[in-house]
Design a protein around this motif. Structure first.
Motif, PDB file in Angstrom:
ATOM      1  N   LEU A  94     -92.544  68.427 -10.738  1.00 18.71           N
ATOM      2  CA  LEU A  94     -91.882  69.707 -10.496  1.00 18.71           C
ATOM      3  C   LEU A  94     -92.467  70.291  -9.223  1.00 18.71           C
ATOM      4  O   LEU A  94     -93.680  70.484  -9.135  1.00 18.71           O
ATOM      5  N   LYS A  95     -91.628  70.558  -8.260  1.00 25.31           N
ATOM      6  CA  LYS A  95     -92.085  71.086  -6.972  1.00 25.31           C
ATOM      7  C   LYS A  95     -91.354  72.390  -6.685  1.00 25.31           C
ATOM      8  O   LYS A  95     -90.131  72.455  -6.765  1.00 25.31           O
ATOM      9  N   VAL A  96     -92.139  73.420  -6.364  1.00 21.80           N
ATOM     10  CA  VAL A  96     -91.582  74.717  -6.003  1.00 21.80           C
ATOM     11  C   VAL A  96     -92.015  75.014  -4.577  1.00 21.80           C
ATOM     12  O   VAL A  96     -93.196  75.248  -4.313  1.00 21.80           O
ATOM     13  N   ASP A  97     -91.082  74.989  -3.658  1.00 20.77           N
ATOM     14  CA  ASP A  97     -91.365  75.220  -2.242  1.00 20.77           C
ATOM     15  C   ASP A  97     -90.598  76.465  -1.831  1.00 20.77           C
ATOM     16  O   ASP A  97     -89.411  76.382  -1.496  1.00 20.77           O
ATOM     17  N   GLY A  98     -91.269  77.626  -1.892  1.00 20.94           N
ATOM     18  CA  GLY A  98     -90.560  78.874  -1.634  1.00 20.94           C
ATOM     19  C   GLY A  98     -89.489  79.083  -2.688  1.00 20.94           C
ATOM     20  O   GLY A  98     -89.772  79.193  -3.872  1.00 20.94           O
ATOM     21  N   THR A  99     -88.233  79.097  -2.268  1.00 21.77           N
ATOM     22  CA  THR A  99     -87.118  79.267  -3.213  1.00 21.77           C
ATOM     23  C   THR A  99     -86.398  77.947  -3.478  1.00 21.77           C
ATOM     24  O   THR A  99     -85.288  77.943  -4.015  1.00 21.77           O
ATOM     25  N   ASN A 100     -87.013  76.842  -3.101  1.00 18.79           N
ATOM     26  CA  ASN A 100     -86.446  75.520  -3.395  1.00 18.79           C
ATOM     27  C   ASN A 100     -87.222  74.883  -4.542  1.00 18.79           C
ATOM     28  O   ASN A 100     -88.441  74.720  -4.456  1.00 18.79           O
ATOM     29  N   VAL A 101     -86.526  74.523  -5.601  1.00 18.34           N
ATOM     30  CA  VAL A 101     -87.141  73.908  -6.776  1.00 18.34           C
ATOM     31  C   VAL A 101     -86.570  72.500  -6.945  1.00 18.34           C
ATOM     32  O   VAL A 101     -85.353  72.313  -6.954  1.00 18.34           O
ATOM     33  N   THR A 102     -87.453  71.521  -7.076  1.00 18.90           N
ATOM     34  CA  THR A 102     -87.037  70.145  -7.297  1.00 18.90           C
ATOM     35  C   THR A 102     -87.723  69.622  -8.543  1.00 18.90           C
ATOM     36  O   THR A 102     -88.935  69.781  -8.702  1.00 18.90           O
ATOM     37  N   VAL A 103     -86.956  69.014  -9.423  1.00 19.52           N
ATOM     38  CA  VAL A 103     -87.530  68.403 -10.625  1.00 19.52           C
ATOM     39  C   VAL A 103     -87.101  66.941 -10.657  1.00 19.52           C
ATOM     40  O   VAL A 103     -85.938  66.613 -10.460  1.00 19.52           O
ATOM     41  N   ARG A 104     -88.075  66.056 -10.869  1.00 17.68           N
ATOM     42  CA  ARG A 104     -87.821  64.625 -10.914  1.00 17.68           C
ATOM     43  C   ARG A 104     -88.468  64.033 -12.167  1.00 17.68           C
ATOM     44  O   ARG A 104     -89.364  64.631 -12.740  1.00 17.68           O
ATOM     45  N   GLY A 105     -88.027  62.840 -12.524  1.00 13.19           N
ATOM     46  CA  GLY A 105     -88.636  62.147 -13.647  1.00 13.19           C
ATOM     47  C   GLY A 105     -87.591  61.554 -14.566  1.00 13.19           C
ATOM     48  O   GLY A 105     -86.394  61.555 -14.270  1.00 13.19           O
ATOM     49  N   GLU A 106     -88.052  61.037 -15.706  1.00 13.24           N
ATOM     50  CA  GLU A 106     -87.182  60.390 -16.670  1.00 13.24           C
ATOM     51  C   GLU A 106     -87.053  61.231 -17.931  1.00 13.24           C
ATOM     52  O   GLU A 106     -88.024  61.823 -18.401  1.00 13.24           O
ATOM     53  N   VAL A 107     -85.833  61.263 -18.455  1.00 15.10           N
ATOM     54  CA  VAL A 107     -85.567  61.925 -19.730  1.00 15.10           C
ATOM     55  C   VAL A 107     -84.840  60.944 -20.639  1.00 15.10           C
ATOM     56  O   VAL A 107     -84.363  59.892 -20.197  1.00 15.10           O
ATOM     57  N   ALA A 108     -84.722  61.303 -21.909  1.00 13.42           N
ATOM     58  CA  ALA A 108     -84.205  60.351 -22.891  1.00 13.42           C
ATOM     59  C   ALA A 108     -82.709  60.151 -22.802  1.00 13.42           C
ATOM     60  O   ALA A 108     -82.204  59.075 -23.123  1.00 13.42           O
ATOM     61  N   LEU A 138     -83.693  64.376 -11.975  1.00 14.49           N
ATOM     62  CA  LEU A 138     -83.983  63.709 -13.239  1.00 14.49           C
ATOM     63  C   LEU A 138     -83.061  62.508 -13.429  1.00 14.49           C
ATOM     64  O   LEU A 138     -81.905  62.518 -12.989  1.00 14.49           O
ATOM     65  N   ARG A 139     -83.549  61.503 -14.102  1.00 13.46           N
ATOM     66  CA  ARG A 139     -82.733  60.327 -14.399  1.00 13.46           C
ATOM     67  C   ARG A 139     -82.958  59.926 -15.855  1.00 13.46           C
ATOM     68  O   ARG A 139     -84.010  60.198 -16.430  1.00 13.46           O
ATOM     69  N   VAL A 140     -81.961  59.284 -16.403  1.00 14.00           N
ATOM     70  CA  VAL A 140     -82.061  58.827 -17.789  1.00 14.00           C
ATOM     71  C   VAL A 140     -82.952  57.590 -17.839  1.00 14.00           C
ATOM     72  O   VAL A 140     -82.851  56.701 -16.989  1.00 14.00           O
ATOM     73  N   SER A 141     -83.830  57.566 -18.808  1.00 13.98           N
ATOM     74  CA  SER A 141     -84.752  56.433 -18.962  1.00 13.98           C
ATOM     75  C   SER A 141     -83.998  55.120 -19.042  1.00 13.98           C
ATOM     76  O   SER A 141     -82.917  55.025 -19.630  1.00 13.98           O
ATOM     77  N   ALA A 142     -84.587  54.075 -18.459  1.00 13.15           N
ATOM     78  CA  ALA A 142     -83.945  52.762 -18.427  1.00 13.15           C
ATOM     79  C   ALA A 142     -84.119  51.990 -19.731  1.00 13.15           C
ATOM     80  O   ALA A 142     -83.594  50.896 -19.870  1.00 13.15           O
TER      81      ALA A 142
END
Length: 249
Positions: free
Chosen positions: A86-100, A126-130
């Motif tokens: 999870l990255k918060v750069d000023g007013t830019n928010v980015t979330v990455r990773g795997e979910v079910a 975000l991406r769905v788990s492989a």
């Protein structure tokens, strides 16, 4: 002045940590109070022993109530993400990773967006788990689901493979799966497209008869457009006449 803070986590595993289970927090905030509030919330969510503090105090310029919004982002939903950031750069928010599943992917991004004011931009990485796709691939094991020549009628060997696929699909919970029909390039393209669509629909019908929810299964026919082998040999054409299973992202 730069205005950013990044939370990088590896619990079940968040990216960037030295040890699996660590929640590594890096970046800069303007004062100790902001840092303490953020770390306290992370420790309450994940456990104090797992949070690694790498946050510095610096002369950074932040948007109004930035610390409050960051605390809203540190919610229980984050625990649904693995190999994430999870990255918060000023007013830019980015979330990455795997979910079910896809529902989680959309819900987490929606919850993040609704917790912020309209000046913030949310990038959903975000991406769905492989894992589920691997299950389907391993079950099919590169075998060809066979049909009667030029028809959408399954052969006994094709039905046998689909019996195994039905058992695997029962384990793919909360996701849609696309059944994609393919053909070789012999004959008219339009005819091949229609045949591949009919075969994909025949597969869905068979799986439905084995207890699979029809709403879980989408179908499409790609005809000869996505070959996996050359159509210049009988072996290559046989490989191209196939059914593919894809977990919908």
């Amino acid at each position: 002045m730069r205005k950013w803070m990044m939370i990088a986590m590896l619990a079940t595993a968040w990216a960037g940590a030295q040890t699996p289970g660590q929640i590594v927090v890096t970046g800069a905030v303007p004062d100790e109070a902001s840092k303490a509030a953020m770390l306290a919330q992370l420790r309450a969510l994940y456990g104090a022993e797992r949070v690694v503090d790498q946050v510095s105090i610096a002369q950074v310029s932040l948007p109004p109530n930035w610390g409050g919004y960051v605390q809203k982002l540190i919610s229980p939903n984050l625990k649904l993400i693995s190999k994430g950031e999870l990255k918060v750069d000023g007013t830019n928010v980015t979330v990455r990773g795997e979910v079910a599943n896809e529902a989680q992917r959309q819900q987490i991004a929606s919850d993040i967006a609704t917790s912020l004011n309209p000046s913030y931009t949310v990038n959903n990485g975000l991406r769905v788990s492989a894992a589920e796709q691997n299950l389907l691939d391993d079950t099919l094991a590169k075998r060809i689901i066979e049909f009667d020549s030029g028809k959408a009628t399954l052969t006994p060997s094709g039905q046998s493979i689909l019996d195994e696929m039905a058992a695997a699909l029962q384990k793919v919970k909360g996701k849609k799966v696309e059944v994609i029909g393919h053909t070789d390039n012999i004959g008219l393209r339009d005819s091949n497209l229609a045949l591949s669509q009919a075969r994909a629909e025949a597969v869905r019908t068979y799986l439905t008869g084995k207890g699979i929810n029809p709403e879980m299964v989408m179908v499409s026919g790609q005809g000869p457009d996505r070959p996996v082998a050359e159509n210049t040999s009988a072996e290559g054409r046989a490989r191209n006449r196939r059914i593919e299973f894809r977990v919908a992202q």
